[in-house]
Scaffold this motif. Structure first.
Motif, mmCIF file in Angstrom:
data_model
loop_
_atom_site.group_PDB
_atom_site.id
_atom_site.type_symbol
_atom_site.label_atom_id
_atom_site.label_comp_id
_atom_site.label_asym_id
_atom_site.label_seq_id
_atom_site.Cartn_x
_atom_site.Cartn_y
_atom_site.Cartn_z
ATOM 1 N N UNK A 527 0.817 -1.204 0.000
ATOM 2 C CA UNK A 527 0.000 0.000 0.000
ATOM 3 C C UNK A 527 0.855 1.260 0.000
ATOM 4 N N UNK A 528 1.812 1.310 0.872
ATOM 5 C CA UNK A 528 2.553 2.550 1.080
ATOM 6 C C UNK A 528 3.809 2.623 0.212
ATOM 7 N N UNK A 529 4.267 1.483 -0.254
ATOM 8 C CA UNK A 529 5.483 1.503 -1.041
ATOM 9 C C UNK A 529 5.163 1.622 -2.526
ATOM 10 N N UNK A 530 3.907 1.841 -2.848
ATOM 11 C CA UNK A 530 3.521 2.143 -4.222
ATOM 12 C C UNK A 530 3.655 0.969 -5.173
ATOM 13 N N UNK A 531 3.109 -0.164 -4.831
ATOM 14 C CA UNK A 531 3.058 -1.255 -5.788
ATOM 15 C C UNK A 531 4.275 -2.156 -5.766
ATOM 16 N N UNK A 532 5.229 -1.864 -4.908
ATOM 17 C CA UNK A 532 6.335 -2.785 -4.753
ATOM 18 C C UNK A 532 7.278 -2.785 -5.928
ATOM 19 N N UNK A 533 8.311 -3.564 -5.838
ATOM 20 C CA UNK A 533 9.357 -3.503 -6.841
ATOM 21 C C UNK A 533 8.960 -4.166 -8.148
ATOM 22 N N UNK A 534 9.207 -3.473 -9.241
ATOM 23 C CA UNK A 534 9.085 -4.096 -10.553
ATOM 24 C C UNK A 534 10.109 -3.429 -11.447
ATOM 25 N N UNK A 535 10.579 -4.209 -12.386
ATOM 26 C CA UNK A 535 11.627 -3.674 -13.236
ATOM 27 C C UNK A 535 11.437 -4.184 -14.657
ATOM 28 N N UNK A 536 11.483 -3.261 -15.605
ATOM 29 C CA UNK A 536 11.225 -3.620 -16.993
ATOM 30 C C UNK A 536 12.501 -3.643 -17.805
ATOM 31 N N UNK A 537 12.387 -4.070 -19.059
ATOM 32 C CA UNK A 537 13.512 -4.061 -19.986
ATOM 33 C C UNK A 537 14.715 -4.886 -19.530
ATOM 34 N N UNK A 538 14.450 -5.888 -18.695
ATOM 35 C CA UNK A 538 15.539 -6.784 -18.310
ATOM 36 C C UNK A 538 15.719 -7.766 -19.464
ATOM 37 N N UNK A 539 16.955 -8.022 -19.884
ATOM 38 C CA UNK A 539 17.154 -9.032 -20.925
ATOM 39 C C UNK A 539 16.443 -10.320 -20.530
ATOM 40 N N UNK A 540 15.708 -10.909 -21.488
ATOM 41 C CA UNK A 540 14.815 -12.012 -21.145
ATOM 42 C C UNK A 540 15.507 -13.117 -20.364
ATOM 43 N N UNK A 541 16.718 -13.469 -20.780
ATOM 44 C CA UNK A 541 17.398 -14.565 -20.080
ATOM 45 C C UNK A 541 17.720 -14.194 -18.646
ATOM 46 N N UNK A 542 18.181 -12.942 -18.454
ATOM 47 C CA UNK A 542 18.480 -12.490 -17.096
ATOM 48 C C UNK A 542 17.229 -12.509 -16.232
ATOM 49 N N UNK A 543 16.119 -12.054 -16.828
ATOM 50 C CA UNK A 543 14.871 -11.993 -16.070
ATOM 51 C C UNK A 543 14.479 -13.388 -15.602
ATOM 52 N N UNK A 544 14.585 -14.370 -16.515
ATOM 53 C CA UNK A 544 14.212 -15.729 -16.141
ATOM 54 C C UNK A 544 15.143 -16.282 -15.084
ATOM 55 N N UNK A 545 16.428 -16.049 -15.274
ATOM 56 C CA UNK A 545 17.392 -16.567 -14.305
ATOM 57 C C UNK A 545 17.152 -15.933 -12.940
ATOM 58 N N UNK A 546 16.925 -14.609 -12.936
ATOM 59 C CA UNK A 546 16.686 -13.911 -11.683
ATOM 60 C C UNK A 546 15.420 -14.437 -11.017
ATOM 61 N N UNK A 547 14.351 -14.609 -11.821
ATOM 62 C CA UNK A 547 13.082 -15.085 -11.273
ATOM 63 C C UNK A 547 13.263 -16.459 -10.629
ATOM 64 N N UNK A 548 13.987 -17.347 -11.337
ATOM 65 C CA UNK A 548 14.181 -18.697 -10.792
ATOM 66 C C UNK A 548 14.987 -18.661 -9.513
ATOM 67 N N UNK A 549 16.053 -17.856 -9.518
ATOM 68 C CA UNK A 549 16.881 -17.762 -8.313
ATOM 69 C C UNK A 549 16.043 -17.283 -7.140
#
Lengths: 561, 177
Positions: A527-549
């Protein structure tokens, strides 16, 4: 009327507020805090043994009366002037009587007790409602004291749990000492180191075993974390974004006056002002009109700044954040004093917020969400609940973080940038629009000078996009995820990986052509932190690796409320 | 091509295979397509045509043409869309994490650490019951992604999956602090 006893709206929440006892000054804030050691230990002992019970303070009736009078006052005035006085009187009795009876019933039937690891509240005559709140689920205990409360030495107590709609239990009002005892008992019974599973077992068995050890931990010395200097409050007030809103307010007020004042009065005064202005103008030519206009504008700006400084100081005067054992305590307010305590492990996300004006004076705001804040209602800014630390010099933020996250990785975050295509994608739409505009103009006018004008802002778009790109990034620590964004106004989120509930990787068709994806982390309470962390334009492979980790690491640790 | 559903996913070797939904979900989606088209026909096409012809009679060939085009689109969707969506859906589960992927144009991959599962529902609507299917609905303590859904599972498989998820969620993580 007594059949819906859980509704709290009628109670003196709005006007009341919290203050400490005798004086509003910072040093005297102490009564809202638990009494350090000796005085508190007998209470703790009772709490551990599981017997703390009571009812509302008799002044509850007084505050209910005030509330009823206040809610009826405005309609009363209107009705007296507009309608038949006798009918109006009847309506008023009706409107006043219902809440009054409700308050009476509530006062005489309300009981609370802490037993077997639960806070139990009971109320009602015909429909008795008994509410059991497991103490391990309590997210936040808030004490509020308005000026009147301070005078009578009583407190509003609100207890929030994860997932509740607003306050789960509101005890208003309690005697000050009683409120302190209640607060201590609540936290003494929810030790920081038991897991949700164990806690559930304990609650089930009605066993208060681990409370004793935790109770000992609770009575560690109070460690001050941060106090806010008046200078910083004033500075933050000067550099807040209230300018626009105060301008809007002034214009709104002017329109209102315009509607209501008798035409003649309004015109007479306006004419006087106008005549004066004309005289000035005739005397000094164009310049003095300009001077007048500028002076007015400056006055408006000054009034706006003054208002936001006053608002800031009133809300946050004497702000003190301290740590006792595992609990964070905040006390603040000039007239209305507020205090809240929350176990620090309940903090789900922290956001470091630097709006542009505040950044210019080197200040930042710290916001935090607990699992309970998901259901919080609007208007929290006026009570200061939305900020963990309203004003703090930016340079001092990082050294403070371990007070909230004791297991924070000691190394500073190792920022990773997203795909450089972010620059192109950021500036692209604006550039395209400008090009189209220029093309259209050229087609219509055949005049190169006019047609080239829309191209001027294009370099600005690219500059802004490049600046934004440089600040956009994420960092994965041992047990924390950091994200940051924004060049002029900045936001940095810190999330303990143990608090991550789910991870979403999204790809739009455009993302696919650029081989990037956006990553969003879901936590309890955003509520107060405004929707929490999100980050766009991450290279697809990095995003997947980060998500899995993140997912695997989060799965390792059990989530605790 | 680096997309969620292709290369990148295969690059992490120890991941389990993607599991597809039950193929019976394709006819189920077709039936719901039909129902939606029927509703559209009843509440838009028929009144639209009647009103349109009365208000401006010469327009009737255009109105008919428009509806025919719409019908053609719906028929094409009826044949093309369900199998395509079916191929986009998938889930996989190992000892710690459940992954769900879906979406044709806008692709989404949801990763759910199993110890975060608060509770699991098995939901069976009237149509799903006819086809012997069920949807699994997973709840977390989160906010915007607090509810994750896997549709079109075989009913028995859904129950089995639910029991497995609950068992893992209860055993929890290592509790490392």
């Amino acid at each position: 009327m007594p059949s819906e006893p859980l509704h709290e709206e009628g109670l003196p929440e709005s006007g009341s507020s919290a203050e400490t006892t005798r004086n509003p000054w910072a040093e005297d804030v102490a009564p809202l805090m638990p009494q350090p050691t000796t005085a508190a230990s007998p209470t703790a002992a009772t709490a551990a043994a599981g017997v703390l019970e009571g009812r509302l303070h008799p002044y509850t009736l007084l505050f209910a009366l005030i509330q009823v009078v206040r809610s009826v006052l405005l309609p009363a005035i209107v009705l007296l002037f507009v309608g038949n006085p006798r009918v109006a009187f009847g309506y008023l009795i009706l409107f006043a009587a219902l809440p009054a009876i409700f308050s009476l019933v509530r006062y005489f039937t309300f009981r609370y007790r802490i037993a077997g690891g639960e806070l139990v509240t009971e109320q009602g005559i015909f429909q008795r409602t008994e509410r059991h709140i497991p103490l391990t689920r309590v997210q936040d205990v808030r004490l509020e004291q308005g000026v009147l409360h301070r005078l009578f030495q009583v407190v509003d107590v609100h207890i929030e749990t994860a997932g509740g709609q607003g306050a789960e239990a509101s005890l208003s009002v309690l005697a000050q000492a009683e409120a302190d005892r209640l607060r201590q008992a609540v936290f003494a019974a929810s030790p920081a180191l038991i897991t949700a599973g164990e806690a559930a077992k304990n609650v089930g068995a009605g066993d208060a075993g681990p409370s004793a050890s935790a109770g000992a931990a609770r009575h560690e010395r109070e460690v001050p974390v941060r106090e806010i200097r008046l200078r910083d409050l004033v500075l933050a007030g000067l550099a807040s974004n209230h300018l626009a809103s105060s301008l809007a307010l002034v214009f709104g007020a002017w329109a209102f006056v315009h509607e209501f004042l008798p035409r003649g009065f309004y015109q007479r005064h306006f004419r006087t002002v106008f005549r004066t202005a004309v005289r000035w103008w005739e005397q000094g030519g164009e310049n003095s009109a300009w001077v007048l206009g500028v002076a007015l504008l400056v006055l408006l700006v000054l009034v706006g700044m003054l208002m936001s400084v006053a608002g800031n100081v009133m809300l946050f005067y004497g702000f003190r954040l301290s740590l006792r054992g595992e609990d964070l305590h905040r006390v603040y307010g000039l007239f209305t004093r507020r205090a809240s305590s929350l176990p620090r492990r309940r903090i789900q996300v922290i956001k470091i917020e630097e709006s542009l004006p505040r950044r210019l004076v080197g200040l930042a705001t710290l916001r935090a969400d607990t699992a309970g804040s998901a259901a919080a209602t609007a208007g929290q800014e006026r009570t200061g609940r939305d900020v963990l630390l309203p004003v703090v010099p930016r340079a001092e933020v990082e050294p403070l973080l371990p007070a909230f996250f004791p297991d924070l990785d000691p190394e500073p975050p190792d920022w990773r940038r997203v795909s450089p295509r972010a620059i192109r994608r950021g500036a692209g739409p604006g550039t395209l629009l400008c090009l189209l505009l220029a093309g259209g103009l050229f087609y219509l006018r055949r005049d190169p000078a006019t047609a080239l004008a829309p191209l001027l802002p294009i370099p600005l778009f690219w500059l802004a996009s490049a600046l934004a790109y440089r600040r956009l990034g994420y960092a994965l620590g041992l047990s924390y995820l950091w994200t940051r964004r924004g060049a002029l106004s900045r936001a940095t989120h810190v999330v303990p990986i143990r608090n991550i509930q789910a991870i979403l990787v999204r790809q739009t068709p455009f993302d696919r052509t650029h081989r990037v994806a956006s990553l969003r982390v879901d936590t309890a309470g955003q509520t107060y932190t405004g929707g929490g962390p999100q980050i766009g334009n991450v290279p697809a492979e990095d995003a997947l690796a980060l998500a899995r980790t993140l997912a695997r690491q989060a799965a390792h640790v059990r989530y605790r409320w | 091509m680096t997309t969620i559903s292709t290369t990148a996913l295969r690059e992490t070797p120890p991941e389990p295979e993607w599991v597809a939904l039950d193929p019976r979900v394709v006819p189920l989606w077709r039936v719901s397509h039909l129902i939606a088209s029927g509703v559209l026909f009843l509440f838009a096409v028929v009144p639209g045509t009647i009103v349109g012809t009365f208000v401006f009679p010469p327009a009737w060939p255009w109105i008919i043409g428009f509806w025919l085009a719409l019908a053609a689109l719906r028929i094409w969707l009826f044949f093309w869309h369900p199998p395509r969506v079916y191929r986009a859906w998938g889930y996989r589960i190992d000892d710690r994490v459940l992954e769900i992927r879906h979406g044709i144009l806008f692709r989404v991959l949801q990763l759910l650490p199993l110890s975060r599962v608060q509770h699991v529902d098995v939901q069976r609507g009237p149509l799903e019951r006819r086809y012997g299917l069920a949807s699994l609905i997973l709840h977390t303590a989160g906010t915007h992604a607090a509810i994750l859904t896997i549709p079109g599972l075989d009913a028995a498989e859904a129950v089995r999956l639910r029991d497995r998820l609950i068992a893992v969620a209860e055993s929890g993580g290592d509790d490392a602090v």
